[in-house]
Enzyme design. Structure first.
Site, PDB file in Angstrom:
ATOM      1  CD  GLU A 468      -3.082  -1.104   2.075  1.00  0.00           C
ATOM      2  OE1 GLU A 468      -3.077  -0.232   2.969  1.00  0.00           O
ATOM      3  OE2 GLU A 468      -4.011  -1.907   1.900  1.00  0.00           O
ATOM      4  CD  GLU A 543      -3.150  -6.140   3.675  1.00  0.00           C
ATOM      5  OE1 GLU A 543      -2.012  -5.809   3.305  1.00  0.00           O
ATOM      6  OE2 GLU A 543      -3.880  -5.420   4.375  1.00  0.00           O
TER       7      GLU A 543
HETATM    8  C1  GAL Z   1      -4.327  -2.803   5.128  1.00  0.00           C
HETATM    9  C2  GAL Z   1      -2.862  -2.722   5.507  1.00  0.00           C
HETATM   10  C3  GAL Z   1      -2.536  -3.688   6.618  1.00  0.00           C
HETATM   11  C4  GAL Z   1      -3.534  -3.541   7.716  1.00  0.00           C
HETATM   12  C5  GAL Z   1      -4.901  -3.794   7.159  1.00  0.00           C
HETATM   13  C6  GAL Z   1      -6.016  -3.780   8.162  1.00  0.00           C
HETATM   14  O1  GAL Z   1      -4.734  -1.733   4.389  1.00  0.00           O
HETATM   15  O2  GAL Z   1      -2.074  -3.032   4.402  1.00  0.00           O
HETATM   16  O3  GAL Z   1      -1.248  -3.440   7.086  1.00  0.00           O
HETATM   17  O4  GAL Z   1      -3.441  -2.261   8.237  1.00  0.00           O
HETATM   18  O5  GAL Z   1      -5.168  -2.808   6.208  1.00  0.00           O
HETATM   19  O6  GAL Z   1      -7.262  -3.973   7.528  1.00  0.00           O
END
Ligand code: GAL
Length: 873
Positions: A468, A543
């Site tokens: 990100e 993710e």
């Molecule tokens: C994402 C981020 C992670 C964590 C996650 C929580 O955007 O890359 O590190 O913060 O959100 O939902």
């Protein structure tokens, strides 16, 4: 067989048996973990401050050998960090400091503090601390090159050897080394002093603080294989044969040229990655001129017939043994485990391992080990992987930083695929004092170090250049991405360059062409959109989900609104709730099923971790630009109602598995999808609701079956079939009556798996279940003992929060206790713990060199106690 014999005989003839006597091997890598002194705080320093910015010129040359074009450094200001740095002096008296062995995390030892940020775990991991170690160097080490190697030091490390400043490293997650040779006294006493400085606001999660990974002394001859100087690739692999390329880089730390010969032999490896049996291939030692101060390379190529390929099912490995000879004398030898396998990330056929599609069933994990903090422990890591494997997981993303080397060794051994990630930010930071502060000076070293250390692991399939990254939003941000991807490809062309994307600029913003595959963070709707315009781009969920829940908590009415499901700083475990940017597993899976070209996913997260207690991280909402106004208002109401001014939460709710390692309901949702062949069914919620008699209490069932019939006290509540895009069975209108819920499931019309959920009696006794009862007496081995609050029949009593106390006899200590409650401020280092929804965890650690029976006793007022006996040998 004949050929093998011939090759090994040939190898003996070439190297000569005497040359292979182990005592001759001049390389040694000895653990440097034992016997340190530690103090939190800084030294009075007449020369001013030791802040990184001030003495940066002294630190920057460390690791210059990793750079393609090491800069010409300006001469350093004379002796600055050496002047009056009391704690670094050889004769400084550190007897009043605490004695510690490494790995050590100072943050986890302290009590939680309400006024600290929940996002980094409400623990004091930041600030300055010092470590010192006094040791005798054997006289025989005179003439050897001796380096201190650190697998990771959190963070901004500065190192002195016998009072002389020798180097440092800002990024806490990188493995690095400093040469101690010019400053050491062979045959005498020597002192290493290390200062660490962890800036507050340098992390978005709990980083830990300290020398939290292993440290080593590596001793070599002056002409030796360079650090991480063996790179094994397998340019051609089939069932019949494999081409194995072993590239060796040599370093010469003398002033003179050295004419040496370098030979390589390949062996099969045992499960631990050690060479076994006769060589399967070997090369004639080849002459090489090692030039002072320059790295020289040499490649050996082998053909291995009928290679035993590394796969998730059969984790065969090989070892490349590299030998450096000067005349007939072996001056270096090093063993490099590797695997023979092919990988391909394809736009149409998914991820292929040895030509077969393997859907990525992965999780993102932060590096902390729950109650043990960040201090690396191999058994704790192994247990995590075992739990993930039981769920059907086959992949790990080391979010968002390079891992401990032991994780990759375990993944090789146990059969996981790994995305190794470098950074959470580049030049544009996310917190005021994060890696952006040093990115410019250090990114090339950090990235090259990461890849060189880990590029022989068959488990590693992707290098992620970042998560990100803010530069995604900048029109020319792709340029920096291209620069980093270029570095990765210089180091290793055999894996995919990846990144975690959360920016959507009409589906495409240039970044996507720089990497080899696009990993979306929570953007299941983008898979099809990007595919429509760029069908050649390989896609995965880097993710996914970020569903939040607290083990064993259920709140009513069950709302479909994903921002709901909250009470008392817990989150309902109906698995419908997420922060605004995230999705349920179901939404993600629907998109994956509709877009089967997607390689698979890395769920956020496998385990709960210390820090980032979304949605209850209100105290840093401004800092992180938390966008959920409604959520924030709700939180404020909760705080007001409880008369609290600050949120108590200190660890995440994202885990499929809680901080203590206990599966939440969601574990079974993933298991149902990831292990479709395993007959299983799981019912939620628990069935102890005396206050809900006559009220609607929805029941969900997670099963790998495709049909399910639910019964309450023997009466059918209906049979359901799961259609495409449906991942759970739901009976939304069940009216609660105590008794027994039973589900009977079917697959393809045949009985599949049953499950039962019963209303329990009152808590009556304790149960204890160790994950392993026979331990190694090495001072590192652990047993994770689950304590259950049970009724008379041995059923876990939901919602029980009984206070438990523990005592132990025999050669072990209680390393930590936990219960998986994200709001608990009870200390981890204790002999007591409240159960959380029926469960608590006791982590036992053996004592080095002490064997015998270990008995753990757990007690609680009004309950029958329990004793369990283990053994250490
Ligand atoms: C994402 C981020 C992670 C964590 C996650 C929580 O955007 O890359 O590190 O913060 O959100 O939902």
């Amino acid at each position: 067989m004949k050929t093998l014999l011939a090759i090994s005989l040939m190898a003996c003839a070439l190297f000569g048996p005497a040359v292979f006597a182990a005592s001759d091997a001049p390389r040694e890598r000895v653990s440097f973990d034992a016997g340190w002194k530690f103090i939190k705080g800084d030294t009075p320093y007449a020369g001013g401050s030791l802040d990184y910015e001030r003495i940066k010129d002294w630190v920057l040359p460390t690791g210059d050998e990793l750079l393609n074009q090491p800069p010409v450094r300006a001469p350093r200001r004379p002796r600055d960090p050496e002047r009056e740095v009391k704690f670094a002096h050889v004769d400084f008296d550190d007897r009043s400091w605490r004695s510690v062995d490494l790995p050590h995390d100072w943050g986890i030892e302290a009590p939680f503090q309400q006024d600290l940020s929940g996002d980094t775990g409400k623990l004091p991991w930041f600030g300055v601390a010092w470590y010192r170690k006094t040791f005798t160097l054997p006289a025989e080490d005179a003439g050897r090159r001796i380096a201190l190697e650190l697998d990771g030091a959190m963070s901004y490390a500065l190192v002195w050897c016998n009072g002389a400043f020798v180097g440092g490293w800002p990024y806490g997650y990188t493995s690095w080394r400093v040469d101690l040779t010019p400053h050491l006294k062979p045959g005498g006493s020597n002192v290493i002093a290390i200062r660490l400085d962890n800036p507050n606001w340098s992390s978005r999660w709990y980083p830990g603080g300290g020398l939290y990974r292993h440290t080593w002394l590596t001793k070599t001859a002056p002409v030796h294989v360079a650090p991480w100087g063996v790179f094994v690739t397998t340019p051609e692999v089939s069932a019949e044969s494999a081409l194995v390329d072993v590239a060796v880089t040599l370093a010469n730390d003398t002033d003179a040229r050295a004419d040496v010969r370098v030979g390589v032999r390949l062996f099969a490896a045992d499960p631990q990655g050690r060479a076994v049996g006769a060589p399967v291939a070997s090369s004639e030692p080849r002459a090489l001129r090692a030039v002072p101060g320059k790295a020289v390379k040499l490649a050996h190529t082998f053909r291995v017939a009928q290679p035993r390929r590394w796969s998730l099912r059969e984790r065969h490995r090989y070892v490349a043994e590299t030998t450096v000879l000067e005349g007939d004398r072996v001056i270096d030898r090093i063993e490099t485990p590797f695997g023979i396998r092919t990988i391909a990330h394809t736009p149409n056929h998914g991820f292929l391992l040895n030509g077969e599609r393997v859907p990525l069933r992965g999780v993102c994990n932060h590096h902390d080990l729950g109650a043990l903090g960040s201090a690396i422990n191999e058994r704790a890591l192994e247990r995590q992987l075992e739990i993930l494997q039981a769920m059907g997981g086959n992949a790990i993303r080391t979010s968002h930083n390079p891992p401990a080397p032991e994780l990759l060794e375990l993944c090789d051994r146990m059969g996981f695929l790994v995305m190794v990630e470098a950074f959470d930010c580049w030049q544009a930071g996310k917190t005021p004092d994060d890696y952006s502060r040093v990115f410019h000076d250090w990114h090339e070293k950090d990235l090259r170090a990461m890849i060189r250390r880990d590029r022989n692991h068959p488990c590693v399939i992707q290098w992620s250049i970042g998560n990100e990254i803010r530069e995604q939003w900048e029109p020319d941000g792709w340029r920096l991405a291209a620069h980093l991807a270029g570095i990765v490809r210089e180091e290793d062309r055999t894996r995919a360059v990846a990144a975690g994307f959360n920016a959507i600029v009409s589906g495409y913003n240039g970044f996507q062409s720089v990497v080899d595959l696009v990993g979306y963070n929570y953007k299941p709707a983008e898979y099809a959109k990007l595919r429509a315009t760029h069908p050649q781009i390989v896609q995965q969920g880097a993710e996914t989900a970020s569903t939040i829940s607290s083990r064993g908590e259920y709140f009513f009415p069950v709302s479909e609104d994903k921002a709901q499901g909250r009470a008392d700083f817990q989150v309902s475990s109906y698995d419908l709730y997420t922060p605004p940017w995230a999705t349920t597993p179901d939404t993600e899976w629907k998109a994956q099923d509709e877009n089967p070209f997607v390689l698979g996913e890395f769920v956020w997260t496998g385990f709960d971790y210390l820090g980032e207690p979304t949605p209850y991280n209100a105290d840093v909402t401004n800092l992180l630009n938390f966008s959920d106004a409604a959520g924030r208002a709700k939180m404020q109401q909760e705080l007001d109602a409880l008369g609290k001014i600050r949120v108590p939460s200190r660890s995440s709710y994202f885990g499929i598995i809680d901080l203590a390692g206990f599966p939440k309901d969601r574990f079974y949702l993933y298991q149902a999808r990831w292990r479709p062949e395993l007959p299983m069914a799981h019912i939620l919620p628990h069935w102890n609701w005396p206050e809900r008699v006559g009220q609607v209490t929805p029941v969900f069932v997670y099963s790998s079956g495709d049909e399910a019939e639910l019964f309450l006290n023997g009466k059918s509540l209906g049979r359901q079939k799961r259609g495409p895009g449906e991942y759970r069975f739901r009976w939304n209108d069940v009216v609660y009556q105590p008794g027994e819920l039973k589900v009977v499931t079917y697959k393809n019309g045949k009985p599949w798996a049953d499950a039962v959920q019963r209303t329990t009696g009152a808590a009556a006794k304790l149960l204890a279940q160790p994950d392993r009862a026979a331990l190694r007496a090495d001072g590192r081995d652990l047993s994770f003992v689950t304590i259950t609050v049970a009724d008379r029949d041995g059923l876990l009593v939901p919602r029980s929060k009984n206070k438990l106390t523990f005592s132990i006899t025999g050669p072990a200590t209680i390393a930590a206790v936990d219960n998986g409650d994200a709001t608990s401020f009870e200390p981890f280092q204790a002999r007591e713990r409240s159960a959380y929804n029926g469960l608590a965890l006791v982590i036992l650690r053996t004592k080095p060199g002490e064997s015998g029976p270990i008995t753990l006793r757990a007690e609680s007022t009004g309950l029958a106690p329990i004793e369990v006996t283990l053994k250490s040998e």
